[in-house]
Design an enzyme around this catalytic site. Structure first.
Site, short mmCIF file in Angstrom:
data_model
loop_
_atom_site.label_atom_id
_atom_site.label_comp_id
_atom_site.label_asym_id
_atom_site.label_seq_id
_atom_site.Cartn_x
_atom_site.Cartn_y
_atom_site.Cartn_z
CG ASP A 171 -9.59 -7.18 12.98
OD1 ASP A 171 -10.36 -6.23 13.22
OD2 ASP A 171 -8.52 -7.35 13.56
CG ASP B 86 -2.34 -0.37 0.89
OD1 ASP B 86 -2.61 -0.56 -0.32
OD2 ASP B 86 -3.16 -0.47 1.80
O1 LIG Z 1 -3.51 1.24 4.77
C1 LIG Z 1 -3.09 0.21 5.30
C2 LIG Z 1 -2.87 0.11 6.69
C3 LIG Z 1 -2.38 -1.08 7.21
N1 LIG Z 1 -2.10 -2.14 6.42
C4 LIG Z 1 -1.57 -3.39 7.01
O2 LIG Z 1 -2.33 -3.79 8.12
C5 LIG Z 1 -1.56 -4.65 8.93
C6 LIG Z 1 -1.80 -4.43 10.41
O3 LIG Z 1 -1.23 -3.24 10.86
P1 LIG Z 1 -0.45 -3.09 12.26
O4 LIG Z 1 0.01 -1.69 12.37
O5 LIG Z 1 0.55 -4.16 12.42
O6 LIG Z 1 -1.62 -3.24 13.29
P2 LIG Z 1 -1.79 -4.23 14.53
O7 LIG Z 1 -2.52 -3.48 15.58
O8 LIG Z 1 -0.54 -4.88 14.92
O9 LIG Z 1 -2.76 -5.26 13.81
C7 LIG Z 1 -3.87 -5.90 14.36
O10 LIG Z 1 -5.05 -5.12 14.25
C8 LIG Z 1 -5.42 -4.74 12.93
C9 LIG Z 1 -6.76 -4.02 13.01
O11 LIG Z 1 -6.63 -2.79 13.63
C10 LIG Z 1 -5.56 -5.94 12.03
O12 LIG Z 1 -5.78 -5.53 10.73
C11 LIG Z 1 -4.29 -6.74 12.09
O13 LIG Z 1 -4.39 -7.89 11.29
C12 LIG Z 1 -4.02 -7.14 13.53
O14 LIG Z 1 -2.82 -7.91 13.60
C13 LIG Z 1 -0.12 -4.45 8.51
O15 LIG Z 1 0.32 -5.60 7.83
C14 LIG Z 1 -0.19 -3.28 7.56
O16 LIG Z 1 0.77 -3.35 6.57
C15 LIG Z 1 -2.31 -2.04 5.06
O17 LIG Z 1 -2.06 -2.97 4.32
N2 LIG Z 1 -2.81 -0.87 4.52
#
Ligand SMILES: O=c1ccn([C@@H]2O[C@H](COP(=O)(O)OP(=O)(O)O[C@H]3O[C@H](CO)[C@@H](O)[C@H](O)[C@H]3O)[C@@H](O)[C@H]2O)c(=O)[nH]1
Ligand SMILES: [Mn+2]
Length: 955
Positions: A655, A266
């Site tokens: 999710d 992205d």
């Molecule tokens: O515009 C975006 C924003 C985020 N992501 C991806 O979303 C994922 C999750 O982001 P992260 O910052 O790691 O968030 P976490 O809080 O660690 O993630 C948890 O919470 C998220 C919801 O808020 C879920 O989407 C994730 O799967 C879950 O692991 C990453 O792989 C990002 O690359 C995208 O692909 N596009």
């Protein structure tokens, strides 16, 4: 460095029309070479020979080349008509689909029931036995637990009877506020408690799966899986982390031709692209090494971080040698990746340029064409042993200003379509870029549920718990979330399945298309949502079900054959079948599906293939062209994407919403906890990052709660079980608890400073109720820890962080959520930074200022001040005042002890004095200074409340 994706060269430049949006389509050589002559004519500029890495490349097999196209200039109905509706291919597909439905019905009537726990199943030979088993928890552990829950419920009832009938006359406001808070806490306890009524475990039989689907001397019959990796910001999500995830996927223990890995970028970052290209090269050495020695985990960083004992077992000499060589190779790979990263730190003035001199199409992150590049796969080169490798596809969806891209959910939906066009596996796994496969058999674990003839067809996804690396030993901010993953989720698995947590989840593609689950037992009107069923139906639902299955087989057969007809949106397909006979109906069903899925006949046709697979008649080049089309940003306009189809939009916690919709469609999900954790990820371990993560989650929940998808009102009559609904209500309403929590944490300070209390003086009977309530709370927790195996330290951290997050992140989330609903301010998705491989735990102590820190800090200070004030007041007023003080002090300590990890985080590492000393010194210092104030001859003594004397700011 061998570079894969030469993106256009000087010659191809001639073909660019500067006024048209340029959409580079990056393919490997084979695909370009495959374009039949008539397709050449369609897209002449495709064929420009393109230079990459300084070498001249011809459109020959295995050459690297890039293909610019203009997606809008393409008329899908024209060049794809060959396999569109009404064609012979279409009819054949429909025939095979019909046939499959018949087979399914036959199989169903053979087996009688779909639930995996029918005790009457005839004993079958090994290859036909179930692939998984439900194992209820031992009744010696679960029955006392349930009993104490009921007792607690009763005690809570009596407690409130007392509380409501005994107001405090001289502190009515305090009493009222505290009672309101307590009622809210009781409600949120019920929401949290009852979905844990029926926890279960599951066991899988991988050997049976293999016996059934991988027969000796035959090609593997396992189902293909498309694997998605999402990444957005290579600076916060280091390419090395993503590379490790990708390597673990490419080396997974599954037939290579059935695995395709799609990486969504992205951030449209050339860094990610180049790192992926490097990764695909390294995979050629890494994958055969993993498979040869069956090592675990297959993410090199984490594999080499493990200590291995060369003297143990039968470590072969060849292994030691090859391991050492591979380690060196990996080190070199790391150096190359890190070189790319450091190069990426300063952006050149006119943006990035590819190795061959063409500008990187993603230079403007917010305004760039869609990009696809296929690495590896059938024609993309073999590993060092000459074996095939899984496909690896780089995807960066088109971004244009003025479009809502829907963050991660949007990225996922783009991948759903791209993969449907290119490989169309019937199952898919989605992983965050930092979640690598830790157990190479993870896909097989999921398949044990998905393909199970008894249970399979109703399963929409198999969720694995999130496990983490690199968290401080004591897990100060409850990053591991064990209480959620080992208690709540296992409870849900006994009802309708765990909620989807965003990563580490294997989906049935069909379930993502917004279809209802195949109905098996109950007609849709008889879902468990209605109150009358409540009393008898749900507490003993387990037993009732079994009785039902004992009904005569003939009756079951009748019901099954009736209810197994495709329902809901599947009607569209049914009409499609009939439509073959009459042209007009065909057109309307086509229109219907295109309205739902968007204007891509290739994609629409792919949705009809329940077992996946792509159309053989389509050329790879035209498929790639279609793939670019389905990731264009206008594609989802006026379709059901994000509303009913795919990942659902409208919340930063896409999710929960996505899983919720599926459960509303009557699907069930499965929770799978292999003994070797299937996936592992990283988590933000410093206080500020953690609070921001929790803020995003809470905000996402508030967004859902205030939307049309609020689980209080949404989706009745669709198959969502009522206990499952309770847990969704809990998952979306919990941020609101922050308001009573904040009030309740302020109360002790107010009590201590004013000398009033939230209860009148307790009678003996009343104190008995208070005491029993405490005992019940304590007992439920202990028994819960016993059946779940969660340690007391983990449980306690969870309690603490519930308060810390509650009075900071959740509170802000409520206001931001309201702001969004009332003023339409959009919420953004701040990705958490994934630590690289630098200093161990230095992150834990990193201190970043954020407004989130204000409320808990204030609470801490006022409660400390309150304790000091209360104690000094008692000292002054003699022996009798210690009695009533005790309750208040206890109350204040409850708050302070919960906020203690927060205090630790505030203090950081810069000062090495144990924090407990600091706390005590502040406390004692203030007591003494207050005492000094008290004996100060200038102040007159009085017995009135402290506040009147010296006020709040007396120290
Ligand atoms: O515009 C975006 C924003 C985020 N992501 C991806 O979303 C994922 C999750 O982001 P992260 O910052 O790691 O968030 P976490 O809080 O660690 O993630 C948890 O919470 C998220 C919801 O808020 C879920 O989407 C994730 O799967 C879950 O692991 C990453 O792989 C990002 O690359 C995208 O692909 N596009
Ligand atoms: Mn994450």
């Amino acid at each position: 460095m061998q570079h894969h994706g030469g993106l256009g060269g000087p010659e191809s430049m001639r073909h660019y029309d500067p006024d048209l949006p340029q959409v580079p389509l990056l393919t490997n050589g084979q695909m370009v070479d495959d374009i039949p002559p008539e397709q050449h004519a369609l897209v002449p500029s495709y064929m420009a020979p393109i230079g990459g890495s300084g070498k001249r490349i011809h459109p020959l097999p295995f050459s690297d080349s890039a293909v610019p196209v203009q997606p809008r200039s393409m008329d899908p109905s024209k060049d794809l008509a060959a396999y569109g509706y009404g064609s012979i291919a279409w009819k054949e597909r429909m025939e095979s689909w019909k046939q499959k439905q018949d087979n399914l019905q036959m199989m169903k009537s053979e087996n009688g029931d779909y639930d995996g726990d029918d005790p009457d199943l005839p004993l079958m030979d090994e290859a036909r036995q179930p692939l998984s088993r439900k194992t209820p928890l031992p009744s010696s552990q679960i029955n006392p637990y349930r009993m104490i829950i009921i007792v607690r419920l009763v005690v809570v009832g009596f407690f409130f009877h007392y509380r409501v009938t005994h107001p405090v006359n001289d502190a009515f406001a305090l009493w009222l506020i505290s009672v309101i808070c307590e009622i809210w806490f009781a409600v949120s306890w019920i929401l949290d408690q009852f979905p844990k009524w029926l926890p279960i475990d599951r066991e899988t039989y991988l050997d049976r799966l293999s016996l059934r689907y991988e027969k000796e001397g035959q090609a593997s019959q396992l189902c293909p899986v498309d694997i998605y990796v999402s990444t957005v910001d290579p600076l916060k999500e280091p390419p090395l982390v993503t590379a490790n995830t990708v390597l673990s996927i490419l080396a997974v223990d599954y037939p290579v031709d059935k695995v395709s890995c799609y990486v969504s970028d992205d951030g449209a970052a050339m860094l990610t692209f180049e790192a992926l290209s490097e990764t695909s090269e390294f995979a050629k050495k890494w994958v055969p090494f993993c498979k040869k020695f069956s090592i675990e985990p297959r993410a090199p960083e984490f594999y080499f971080a493990q200590k291995i004992d060369y003297l143990k077992d039968k470590v072969q000499a060849s292994f030691v040698k090859e391991r050492r060589a591979m380690k060196r190779e990996y080190e070199e790979f790391k150096v190359r990746i890190n070189a790319l990263v450091s190069k990426a730190h300063k952006v050149p003035e006119d943006g990035w340029t590819m190795q061959d001199g063409t500008p990187w199409p993603g230079n403007n992150v917010r305004d760039h064409p869609g990009m696809i590049q296929v690495f590896l796969g059938q024609s993309g080169g073999h590993d060092t042993d000459g074996n095939e490798l899984p496909r690896l596809v780089y995807v960066s969806r088109e971004k244009r200003p003025g479009f809502n891209h829907h963050k991660k959910a949007g990225a996922m939906n783009a991948l759903v379509r791209v993969s449907a066009v290119l490989t169309n596996a019937p199952y898919l796994l989605n992983l965050d870029c930092d979640h690598y496969i830790n157990n190479s058999k993870a896909l097989r674990e999921a398949m044990c549920f998905m393909v199970d003839p008894l249970l399979g067809k109703r399963v929409c996804y198999v969720q694995f718990p999130q496990r983490f690396d690199g968290i401080d030993r004591s897990d100060r901010y409850a990053n591991r979330n064990t209480v959620f993953f080992d208690i709540n989720m296992r409870g849900l698995d006994g009802i309708q399945g765990p909620i989807y947590v965003g990563t580490g989840c294997v989906f049935r593609r069909h379930a993502l298309y917004g279809y209802d689950a195949p109905k098996t037992k109950k007609p849709p009107t008889r879902t468990c949502n209605c109150l009358p069923k409540w009393c008898c139906g749900c507490f003993c639902s387990g037993r009732k079900k079994k009785k039902k299955t004992n009904k005569p087989k003939s009756e079951l057969k009748k019901r099954n054959s009736k209810t197994f007809e495709p329902v809901g949106a599947l009607e569209g397909i049914e009409e499609g079948i009939e439509g073959i006979e009459s042209e007009s109906v065909d057109v309307t069903s086509e229109q219907k599906l295109e309205k739902k899925f968007g204007q891509s006949s290739v994609f629409v046709a792919s949705t009809l293939l329940e077992d996946g697979g792509t159309l053989k008649s389509a050329s790879p080049a035209s498929l790639l062209k279609e793939a670019i089309h389905v990731i264009s940003c206008g594609y989802e306009d006026k379709t059901e994407w994000g509303k009913e189809v795919g990942w659902i939009y409208g919340s930063v916690t896409e999710d929960i919403l996505t899983g919720f919709k599926m459960h509303c469609h009557g699907w069930r999900s499965i929770y799978c906890i292999p003994s070797r954790p299937a996936f592992k990820g990283s988590a933000p371990i410093n206080l500020s990052d953690r609070l921001h993560q929790v803020l995003r989650w809470a905000l996402g929940s508030v967004e859902i709660f205030l939307s049309r998808h609020c689980p209080l009102w949404y989706g009745y009559g669709g198959g969502l079980k009522w206990l499952e609904r309770l847990s969704y209500i809990n998952a979306t309403v919990y941020p609101l608890t922050s308001i009573p929590l904040l009030a309740y944490c302020t109360l002790p300070a107010v009590c201590l400073l004013t000398g009033k209390f939230i209860t009148p003086e307790l009678s003996n009977a009343a104190s008995l109720w208070f005491l029993s309530l405490f005992i019940c709370i304590f007992a439920t927790s202990i028994l819960e820890m016993r059946w779940s195996g969660v340690g007391i330290d983990e449980w306690w951290r969870n309690e603490q962080f519930w308060v810390i997050g509650g009075v900071s992140a959740h509170l802000f989330a409520v206001f931001q959520g309201l702001l969004k609903v009332l003023a339409g301010v959009d919420t953004n998705f701040t990705v958490t930074s994934k630590g690289g491989d630098d200093d161990e735990f230095s992150e834990l102590y990193a201190f970043k200022w954020t407004t989130l820190l204000i409320p808990p800090t204030t609470l801490l200070i006022i409660n400390l001040v309150g304790v000091v004030a209360g104690v000094s007041n008692a000292i002054n007023n003699g022996y009798e005042s210690w009695g009533p003080l005790f309750g208040k002090l206890f109350f204040a300590f409850w708050v302070i002890v919960h906020l203690y990890p927060f205090l630790k985080g505030l203090l950081g590492r810069q000062n090495r004095t144990p924090t407990i000393i600091i706390v005590w010194s502040i406390l004692l210092a203030s007591i003494f200074s207050l005492l000094w104030v008290r004996i100060d001859p200038f102040l007159a003594k009085s017995n009135g409340p402290l506040l009147e004397e010296c006020g709040l700011d007396c120290n």
